[in-house]
Enzyme design. Structure first.
Site, mmCIF file in Angstrom:
data_model
loop_
_atom_site.group_PDB
_atom_site.id
_atom_site.type_symbol
_atom_site.label_atom_id
_atom_site.label_comp_id
_atom_site.label_asym_id
_atom_site.label_seq_id
_atom_site.Cartn_x
_atom_site.Cartn_y
_atom_site.Cartn_z
ATOM 1 N N GLU A 1 68.615 -14.300 65.649
ATOM 2 C CA GLU A 1 68.346 -13.816 64.250
ATOM 3 C C GLU A 1 68.778 -12.635 63.795
ATOM 4 O O GLU A 1 69.596 -11.867 64.218
ATOM 5 C CB GLU A 1 66.746 -13.737 64.018
ATOM 6 C CG GLU A 1 66.021 -15.075 63.919
ATOM 7 C CD GLU A 1 65.804 -15.323 62.132
ATOM 8 O OE1 GLU A 1 66.443 -14.430 61.455
ATOM 9 O OE2 GLU A 1 65.423 -16.141 61.822
ATOM 10 N N ARG B 1 53.477 -10.230 65.091
ATOM 11 C CA ARG B 1 54.559 -9.405 65.084
ATOM 12 C C ARG B 1 55.453 -9.536 63.818
ATOM 13 O O ARG B 1 55.091 -10.276 63.094
ATOM 14 C CB ARG B 1 55.251 -10.068 66.371
ATOM 15 C CG ARG B 1 55.836 -11.507 65.913
ATOM 16 C CD ARG B 1 56.956 -11.913 67.069
ATOM 17 N NE ARG B 1 57.474 -13.264 66.871
ATOM 18 C CZ ARG B 1 58.427 -13.675 66.057
ATOM 19 N NH1 ARG B 1 58.732 -12.947 65.057
ATOM 20 N NH2 ARG B 1 58.656 -14.999 66.235
ATOM 21 N N ASN C 1 58.843 -10.309 61.988
ATOM 22 C CA ASN C 1 59.762 -11.178 61.796
ATOM 23 C C ASN C 1 61.111 -10.452 61.130
ATOM 24 O O ASN C 1 61.427 -9.492 60.996
ATOM 25 C CB ASN C 1 59.099 -12.570 61.330
ATOM 26 C CG ASN C 1 60.259 -13.647 61.785
ATOM 27 O OD1 ASN C 1 60.647 -13.712 62.916
ATOM 28 N ND2 ASN C 1 60.490 -14.750 60.796
ATOM 29 N N GLU D 1 54.075 -17.340 67.481
ATOM 30 C CA GLU D 1 54.413 -18.829 67.355
ATOM 31 C C GLU D 1 53.692 -19.739 68.752
ATOM 32 O O GLU D 1 54.022 -18.959 69.977
ATOM 33 C CB GLU D 1 55.755 -19.052 67.484
ATOM 34 C CG GLU D 1 56.144 -18.996 65.842
ATOM 35 C CD GLU D 1 57.779 -19.387 65.863
ATOM 36 O OE1 GLU D 1 58.486 -18.993 66.663
ATOM 37 O OE2 GLU D 1 58.001 -20.086 64.868
ATOM 38 N N ASN E 1 59.802 -14.470 56.260
ATOM 39 C CA ASN E 1 61.129 -14.943 56.734
ATOM 40 C C ASN E 1 62.320 -14.242 55.743
ATOM 41 O O ASN E 1 61.995 -13.120 55.126
ATOM 42 C CB ASN E 1 61.373 -16.475 56.812
ATOM 43 C CG ASN E 1 61.640 -16.577 58.274
ATOM 44 O OD1 ASN E 1 62.681 -15.824 59.024
ATOM 45 N ND2 ASN E 1 61.196 -17.643 59.087
ATOM 46 N N ASP F 1 64.733 -20.584 56.408
ATOM 47 C CA ASP F 1 64.510 -19.288 57.466
ATOM 48 C C ASP F 1 65.125 -18.066 56.786
ATOM 49 O O ASP F 1 64.485 -17.615 55.817
ATOM 50 C CB ASP F 1 65.030 -19.932 58.973
ATOM 51 C CG ASP F 1 64.295 -19.003 59.951
ATOM 52 O OD1 ASP F 1 64.227 -17.852 59.809
ATOM 53 O OD2 ASP F 1 64.646 -19.362 61.120
HETATM 54 O O1 LIG Z 1 63.134 -16.750 63.557
HETATM 55 C C1 LIG Z 1 62.109 -16.854 62.934
HETATM 56 O O2 LIG Z 1 62.159 -16.591 61.559
HETATM 57 C C2 LIG Z 1 61.149 -17.325 63.372
HETATM 58 O O3 LIG Z 1 60.534 -16.446 64.198
HETATM 59 C C3 LIG Z 1 61.475 -18.548 64.216
HETATM 60 O O4 LIG Z 1 60.695 -18.852 65.021
HETATM 61 C C4 LIG Z 1 61.745 -19.758 63.466
HETATM 62 O O5 LIG Z 1 62.822 -19.481 62.730
HETATM 63 C C5 LIG Z 1 60.626 -20.462 62.801
HETATM 64 O O6 LIG Z 1 59.811 -20.962 63.525
HETATM 65 C C6 LIG Z 1 61.047 -21.477 61.718
HETATM 66 O O7 LIG Z 1 60.738 -20.993 60.438
HETATM 67 ZN ZN LIG Z 2 63.762 -16.344 60.645
#
Ligand SMILES: O=C(O)[C@H](O)[C@@H](O)[C@H](O)[C@H](O)CO
Ligand SMILES: [Zn+2]
Length: 299
Positions: free
Chosen positions: A18, A101, A103, A121, A154, A204
């Site tokens: 990511e 947490r 992201n 998750e 996200n 995402d």
């Molecule tokens: O990376 C992220 O943003 C989340 O932590 C991931 O686990 C997945 O991308 C998400 O589940 C899909 O939306």
């Molecule tokens: Zn993400």
């Protein structure tokens, strides 16, 4: 138009790759492995990845003007000194929500670091709903919350005139727009810009290109899509050979390459056998559009 080429440039399989960020000074690509708890730096000239392990799930990493990087990690905004691998806490969020947490996150054009939270998750894309919020870390290390009631905070980025913040809460399956006051860093007037089609998967990570169009990586959709914020229409789809595409950024010497991260967390053996490069880092060339340089955190 040139032809599009897609290549897996890092075949290591990260759990949740990511937050790709091009670091122009080093000519390297920075990214994280969220559940693998690593900050990684890939050097295209040596084809090698250096990584630093951290003590909590790490949602995102960004450049820092004063050196090193800034992290949205666990429930903290932290600083990473790359040389000695030390991590210092700058601020804490969501202290009343121990299962939360950080992201995804990104630095705004003025040098503030925005990142959002989610509840951990249970399995990919399954969380306790409405637990997340979006926060800004100001250069003086104070923190301000934009809004709460988020499922999975996200992708985010800003319009080229800096007046609009684009934002994704994954489980809404939408890309939103908000008015953004660059002087104060405050956001308002959240509205829907684009709703994903069923086959597009879950929105995402996201980045803007030099023409002001948005690129959204679609988790379980195996693609990045290009959206025109003027019309709210999807105008291009680029499919990748793996389903769990997680985020994208432009990079390379002139920002003409796109880098896409991916994940393998939550895939069964059969799925992994069909897509063994899930979790790798991909490079797309020939898109015919460039990106813009990322901003470094000013604090
Ligand atoms: O990376 C992220 O943003 C989340 O932590 C991931 O686990 C997945 O991308 C998400 O589940 C899909 O939306
Ligand atoms: Zn993400």
């Amino acid at each position: 138009m040139s032809s599009i080429k897609i290549e897996c440039v890092v075949s290591e399989t990260y759990k949740i790759g990511e937050s790709p960020v091009w670091e122009e000074k080093e000519g390297t690509l920075l990214f994280v492995d969220i559940t693998g708890q690593k900050v990684c730096r890939w050097d295209p000239s040596t084809k090698k990845v250096q990584s630093v392990s951290v003590e909590a799930p790490i949602g995102s990493v960004a450049l820092r003007k004063s050196g090193g990087y800034v992290l949205a990690m666990g429930n903290t905004f932290s600083a990473l000194n790359w040389e000695d691998q030390s991590v210092t806490t700058l601020a804490r969020v969501d202290e009343d929500k121990p299962n939360n947490r950080f992201n995804d996150g990104k630095v705004d054009p003025e040098g503030r670091f925005l990142a959002g939270t989610m509840s951990q998750e249970i399995r990919p894309a399954v969380v306790e709903r409405n637990q997340g919020s979006l926060f800004t870390l100001y250069p003086d290390h104070s923190v301000v919350k934009h809004f709460d009631m988020v499922d999975i905070s996200n992708g985010l980025d800003w319009s080229l005139d800096h007046k609009t913040l684009y934002y994704i809460d994954s489980l809404s399956f939408k890309v939103d727009a908000l008015d953004y006051d660059m002087k104060t860093g405050k956001s308002s007037n959240r509205r829907t810009l684009y709703k994903l089609q069923q086959d597009e998967g879950i929105p995402d990570g996201m980045c803007i290109d030099a023409e002001g169009k948005l690129w959204v990586a679609c988790y379980n959709g195996g693609r990045v899509i290009r959206i025109d914020p003027e019309t709210g229409k999807q105008i291009q789809t680029v499919k990748l050979p793996i389903d769990k595409t997680t985020s994208c950024c432009f990079g390379g010497p002139d920002y003409s390459e796109m880098y896409v991260t991916s994940a393998c967390d939550g895939m069964d053996e059969d799925w992994k056998k069909r897509q063994p490069q899930s979790g790798g880092i991909y490079k797309i060339t020939g898109l015919g559009v460039k990106g813009i340089a990322p901003t470094a955190f000013a604090g």
